[in-house]
Motif scaffolding. Structure first.
Motif, PDB file in Angstrom:
ATOM      1  N   PHE A 115       0.844  -1.296  -0.047  1.00  9.66           N
ATOM      2  CA  PHE A 115      -0.051   0.109  -0.016  1.00  9.66           C
ATOM      3  C   PHE A 115       0.866   1.227  -0.168  1.00  9.66           C
ATOM      4  N   GLN A 147      -2.998   6.330   0.214  1.00  7.21           N
ATOM      5  CA  GLN A 147      -4.520   6.831  -0.266  1.00  7.21           C
ATOM      6  C   GLN A 147      -4.702   6.399  -1.690  1.00  7.21           C
ATOM      7  N   ALA A 184      -5.207   2.275  -2.066  1.00  5.68           N
ATOM      8  CA  ALA A 184      -6.478   1.966  -1.601  1.00  5.68           C
ATOM      9  C   ALA A 184      -7.454   2.249  -2.635  1.00  5.68           C
ATOM     10  N   GLN A 205      -7.623   0.382  -5.476  1.00  6.77           N
ATOM     11  CA  GLN A 205      -8.136  -1.240  -5.241  1.00  6.77           C
ATOM     12  C   GLN A 205      -9.679  -1.142  -4.981  1.00  6.77           C
ATOM     13  N   LEU A 231     -11.286  -0.276  -2.154  1.00  7.68           N
ATOM     14  CA  LEU A 231     -11.592  -1.115  -1.196  1.00  7.68           C
ATOM     15  C   LEU A 231     -12.781  -0.581  -0.280  1.00  7.68           C
ATOM     16  N   ILE A 268     -13.465  -1.126   3.915  1.00  7.62           N
ATOM     17  CA  ILE A 268     -12.593  -1.126   5.387  1.00  7.62           C
ATOM     18  C   ILE A 268     -13.748  -1.250   6.309  1.00  7.62           C
ATOM     19  N   MET A 306      -9.386   6.252   7.898  1.00  4.73           N
ATOM     20  CA  MET A 306      -9.605   6.038   6.525  1.00  4.73           C
ATOM     21  C   MET A 306     -10.082   6.952   5.729  1.00  4.73           C
ATOM     22  N   GLN A 366     -11.945   6.929   2.139  1.00  5.77           N
ATOM     23  CA  GLN A 366     -12.264   5.549   1.685  1.00  5.77           C
ATOM     24  C   GLN A 366     -13.615   5.050   1.945  1.00  5.77           C
ATOM     25  N   PRO A 402      -4.645   3.941   5.093  1.00  7.86           N
ATOM     26  CA  PRO A 402      -4.479   2.630   4.443  1.00  7.86           C
ATOM     27  C   PRO A 402      -2.808   2.225   4.687  1.00  7.86           C
ATOM     28  N   LEU A 435      -2.922  -1.189   6.546  1.00 13.24           N
ATOM     29  CA  LEU A 435      -3.530  -2.099   5.877  1.00 13.24           C
ATOM     30  C   LEU A 435      -2.411  -3.469   5.642  1.00 13.24           C
TER      31      LEU A 435
END
Length: 339
Positions: A59, A92, A95, A98, A100, A102, A129, A132, A209, A212
């Motif tokens: 990440f 950031q 993530a 991807q 994501l 969370i 987060m 996100q 992130p 993670l």
């Protein structure tokens, strides 16, 4: 005669050293403030440059050499994340790419709900987060009493009912069983990564992130300088959580752990089994689910370790190596919340 006197003198010195060591350890263990300040002189160790160059993270860019005064890697090749050792912007972006979701789980049972939950959720909206997709899972026996703070885009709050246990120790130990079931249900389907946290703390800095990984453990703020033999592992060999004197890496805090859903399913299954085995034997581990968590991470090493900056106790006082705490413990008012 001179030889005998010399031996007696050495025996006296030896036993004085033993008594001083035991006395110092006792003062350290029971938290005498003036003695606790001395633990900063216990070396943490450093990460060899050769090992630093081999460490990678999915990440963020790692800059482990940026903190030469602290230990930034483990013996099994996992990074220990300190302020300054990662690039938050890269984390950031990665993530978001991807796509994501969370999860963040928290148990708010009994008086813990009124005293801590609102601040925990409000501070999470500010620091956890940010940017996100996040799903908060609050486990409580009183869903109607859960506060509903304003949530940002892509962030949701779910409330799951749990039974009120008779003792606070049972609340703590039932957590692993409840999490295991939730990870097999909607939580496991919604989230890619999940963090499990205690409610009696609040966020005070960016928690992004960079934290993670497949499995994430938190280095305990009160014990990160201690030598292994002084760490408060479960020592009763009859317990499923027991560690021998020569076992253990760090002492991990159960107030914060996380990882991918499948990795957490394995962790919670292990802890649940261990607690059931102890119960059948009429045992209860010294630090309940935390003892079983430490046994699991000894057997199955975490992929990432968070430094004490990520979950810090203000009672310890200022430390030069603690630059930007991310979570702060609330004062422990056990007489109020456990009464």
């Amino acid at each position: 005669m001179a030889v005998k006197e010399g031996l007696r003198a050495w025996k006296r010195i030896f036993w004085w050293l033993i008594l001083l060591t035991v006395g110092f350890s006792g003062l350290l263990l029971y938290g005498v403030p003036t003695v606790r300040h001395l633990e900063v002189f216990i070396p943490m160790g450093t990460c060899p440059l050769a090992r630093m160059s081999l460490l990678r993270d999915n990440f963020t860019d790692l800059h482990l050499w940026a903190r030469p005064e602290v230990l930034t890697c483990t013996s099994w090749g996992a990074p220990i994340i300190w302020d300054g050792t990662f690039d938050p912007d890269v984390a950031q972006q990665e993530a978001k790419q991807q796509n994501l979701t969370i999860g963040l789980t928290v148990f708010a049972v009994g008086r813990y709900l009124e005293k801590y939950l609102a601040r925990f959720l409000e501070s999470a909206e500010q620091y956890f987060m940010v940017g996100q997709r996040v799903v908060y899972y609050v486990f409580t026996e009183r869903p109607d009493a859960v506060p509903r703070p304003p949530l940002g885009p892509g962030r949701q709050l779910r409330v799951e009912r749990v039974l009120r246990e008779r003792r606070w120790q049972d609340v703590s130990m039932a957590r692993m069983r409840t999490l295991h079931a939730a990870l097999a249900g909607r939580l496991g389907r919604e989230a890619h990564f999940v963090f499990c946290m205690d409610v009696d703390q609040h966020f005070s800095g960016a928690f992004g992130p960079e934290t993670l990984a497949d499995s994430v453990a938190q280095m305990h703020a009160w014990h990160y300088h201690w030598p292994r033999r002084l760490l408060p592992y479960e020592r009763d060999a009859r317990s499923a959580a027991a560690l021998a004197p020569d076992e253990g890496d760090f002492y991990y805090h159960a107030a914060l752990f996380g990882g991918k859903v499948e990795a957490l399913r394995r962790l919670t299954a292990h802890c649940t089994r261990g607690q059931q085995q102890d119960r059948l034997r009429g045992l209860e581990a010294r630090w309940h689910d935390e003892s079983h968590l430490n046994k699991y991470f000894w057997l199955h090493k975490p992929a990432k370790v968070l430094s004490p900056e990520f979950c810090w106790s203000p009672e310890i006082g200022p430390r030069a190596e603690i630059r930007h705490p991310r979570l702060l413990w609330a004062p422990k008012e056990y007489a109020v919340v456990r009464g």
